[in-house]
Design a protein around this motif. Sequence first.
Motif, mmCIF file in Angstrom:
data_model
loop_
_atom_site.group_PDB
_atom_site.id
_atom_site.type_symbol
_atom_site.label_atom_id
_atom_site.label_comp_id
_atom_site.label_asym_id
_atom_site.label_seq_id
_atom_site.Cartn_x
_atom_site.Cartn_y
_atom_site.Cartn_z
ATOM 1 N N THR A 1 0.273 -1.357 0.131
ATOM 2 C CA THR A 1 -0.233 0.064 0.032
ATOM 3 C C THR A 1 0.886 1.021 0.376
ATOM 4 O O THR A 1 1.900 1.254 1.006
ATOM 5 N N ARG A 2 0.619 1.857 -0.844
ATOM 6 C CA ARG A 2 1.226 3.800 -0.850
ATOM 7 C C ARG A 2 1.451 4.001 0.827
ATOM 8 O O ARG A 2 0.356 4.260 1.243
ATOM 9 N N ILE A 3 2.116 4.343 1.449
ATOM 10 C CA ILE A 3 2.892 5.441 2.434
ATOM 11 C C ILE A 3 1.631 6.343 2.813
ATOM 12 O O ILE A 3 0.694 6.545 3.583
ATOM 13 N N LEU A 4 1.691 6.887 1.736
ATOM 14 C CA LEU A 4 0.885 8.329 1.691
ATOM 15 C C LEU A 4 -0.362 8.070 2.015
ATOM 16 O O LEU A 4 -1.154 8.631 2.564
ATOM 17 N N ASP A 5 -0.737 6.590 1.321
ATOM 18 C CA ASP A 5 -2.519 5.765 1.697
ATOM 19 C C ASP A 5 -3.057 5.814 3.198
ATOM 20 O O ASP A 5 -3.539 5.756 3.531
ATOM 21 N N LEU A 6 -1.442 5.392 3.946
ATOM 22 C CA LEU A 6 -1.960 5.048 4.869
ATOM 23 C C LEU A 6 -2.713 5.596 6.376
ATOM 24 O O LEU A 6 -2.081 6.876 6.246
ATOM 25 N N ILE A 7 -3.451 5.098 6.481
ATOM 26 C CA ILE A 7 -4.078 5.918 7.795
ATOM 27 C C ILE A 7 -3.684 5.561 9.377
ATOM 28 O O ILE A 7 -3.619 4.346 9.996
ATOM 29 N N PRO A 8 -3.388 6.100 10.289
ATOM 30 C CA PRO A 8 -2.078 5.819 11.124
ATOM 31 C C PRO A 8 -3.855 6.124 12.311
ATOM 32 O O PRO A 8 -4.519 6.518 12.397
ATOM 33 N N GLU A 9 -3.093 5.096 13.631
ATOM 34 C CA GLU A 9 -4.585 4.710 14.289
ATOM 35 C C GLU A 9 -3.810 4.705 15.171
ATOM 36 O O GLU A 9 -4.350 5.034 16.799
ATOM 37 N N ALA A 10 -1.543 4.933 15.826
ATOM 38 C CA ALA A 10 -1.554 5.346 17.045
ATOM 39 C C ALA A 10 -0.039 6.122 16.477
ATOM 40 O O ALA A 10 0.391 5.768 15.210
ATOM 41 N N ILE A 11 -0.048 7.215 17.404
ATOM 42 C CA ILE A 11 1.319 8.652 16.936
ATOM 43 C C ILE A 11 2.874 7.811 16.899
ATOM 44 O O ILE A 11 3.484 7.947 15.967
ATOM 45 N N HIS A 12 2.429 6.187 17.091
ATOM 46 C CA HIS A 12 4.319 6.004 17.349
ATOM 47 C C HIS A 12 4.180 5.012 16.771
ATOM 48 O O HIS A 12 4.928 3.516 16.703
ATOM 49 N N GLN A 13 3.477 4.285 15.678
ATOM 50 C CA GLN A 13 2.580 3.490 14.832
ATOM 51 C C GLN A 13 3.695 3.074 14.059
ATOM 52 O O GLN A 13 4.833 3.719 13.409
ATOM 53 N N ARG A 14 4.231 1.622 13.638
ATOM 54 C CA ARG A 14 5.315 1.193 12.991
ATOM 55 C C ARG A 14 4.538 1.278 11.342
ATOM 56 O O ARG A 14 3.653 0.490 11.243
ATOM 57 N N THR A 15 5.511 0.814 10.870
ATOM 58 C CA THR A 15 5.712 -0.047 9.055
ATOM 59 C C THR A 15 6.694 0.168 8.501
ATOM 60 O O THR A 15 7.835 0.352 8.864
ATOM 61 N N PRO A 16 6.704 -1.459 7.564
ATOM 62 C CA PRO A 16 7.475 -1.441 7.047
ATOM 63 C C PRO A 16 7.570 -0.160 5.710
ATOM 64 O O PRO A 16 6.369 0.223 5.562
ATOM 65 N N LEU A 17 9.066 -0.326 4.813
ATOM 66 C CA LEU A 17 8.741 0.547 4.180
ATOM 67 C C LEU A 17 9.423 0.002 3.005
ATOM 68 O O LEU A 17 10.561 -0.157 2.984
ATOM 69 N N TYR A 18 9.375 0.639 2.032
ATOM 70 C CA TYR A 18 10.101 0.674 1.052
ATOM 71 C C TYR A 18 9.704 1.743 -0.283
ATOM 72 O O TYR A 18 9.020 2.099 -0.095
ATOM 73 N N ILE A 19 11.028 2.317 -0.615
ATOM 74 C CA ILE A 19 11.111 3.663 -0.847
ATOM 75 C C ILE A 19 12.647 4.243 -1.544
ATOM 76 O O ILE A 19 13.830 3.367 -1.254
ATOM 77 N N GLY A 20 11.939 4.508 -2.729
ATOM 78 C CA GLY A 20 13.450 5.340 -3.859
ATOM 79 C C GLY A 20 12.845 4.890 -5.414
ATOM 80 O O GLY A 20 11.028 5.639 -5.837
#
Length: 352
Positions: free
Chosen positions: A317-336
């Motif tokens: 999923t596009r990072i910018l579309d993720l809706i956070p549920e907690a301020i310190h929540q983590r996510t996998p990241l693929y970027i470039g």
Amino acid sequence: MFWRWAGSQQSKSHEAMTNSSVVTLERHIVEEERNRPEATGAFSNILLSITLAAKIISREVNKAGIVDLLGGTGDTNVQGERVQKLDLYAQDVIYRAMDHTGALCCMVSEESEDILPIPEQFPKGKYVLIFDPLDGSSNIDVNVSIGTIFSVHRKITDGEDGTVEDCLQAGCKQVAAGYVLYGSSTMLVYTSGQGVHGFTLDPSIGEFLLSHRDLVIPDPPSRMYSINEAYYPRWSRGQQRLMQHLKGLDGEGTVSYSSRYIGSLVADFHRTLLKGGIFMYPADSKSPHGKLRLLYEAAPMAMICEQAGGRASDGGTRILDLIPEAIHQRTPLYIGSSEIVAMAEDFLAEDV
Ligand code: AHG
Ligand code: MN
Ligand code: MN
């Protein structure tokens, strides 16, 4: 003869002076604000206050080594006063550079569990600042580049005080994102949705000068991947097959990549932005959501990356579309580079 030569030199230097106009960050922000009739100056105020904090942190980061030496003399006062954890020091510098501006309704810092309110005695504003005060902390004492990452959102709730709801917005709602890289030089890279611009600090005059206007990820990209390969055994099958492919071990052609991993997201991402390639921090069996935080690491970098023509996802999923549920929540990241990130997503799709 000499006078004619001297005259021609003088006109050349005059011409050079007028053409090589030095653009400070302040001038750039004012000019950007001029292009926005609705701008109130509050947003420019935020960016200018961040640059002040960046200059102070840069000075302290560059002295950290010396202070450690001094600290070695057993002078507990200096050590106690000065060498407080740089992460907390950086958080304190940013908070105090921002709290009185009247531009913010609250802040979020990696180093504080809850949202940081604006002190009662100061006016509150319509923006939220979310930041990682010092990224790459494990590299501080080995003199490797570290950074600060920031993200700005507009307040969306009624009332003066900022709330968690104002902070839990999707990355696509960011009004600005940026980072400071305390490296061989100190650089500030930011976007407010009008492209990505890089400024290099000239310590002799204390100014950030425009050094990288309209940064775009190179295409074709350099074939470089950036990941902590020690976690290979904990990765999904798709992630492991992706790594086999990047190493040319799957017989699918001899695409030769090289590997670079610094261990500071800001430094690894900055190189990816300037050279192309892919940075990955996957989920794994021990960290099912990965390690990096969505609000103040993945989302700001994703805004910058997309503004520079790149792509950023959690592997699906596009990072910018993720809706956070907690301020310190983590996510996998693929970027470039878009094509390489899209290829990574294809390999990970087999895990679904
Ligand atoms: P922080 O210092 O703000 O906690 O961030 C550290 C992060 C990021 O900068 C880097 O990409 C990652 O941790 C490195 O993690 P590993 O040591 O697990 O590779
Ligand atoms: Mn970090
Ligand atoms: Mn940090």
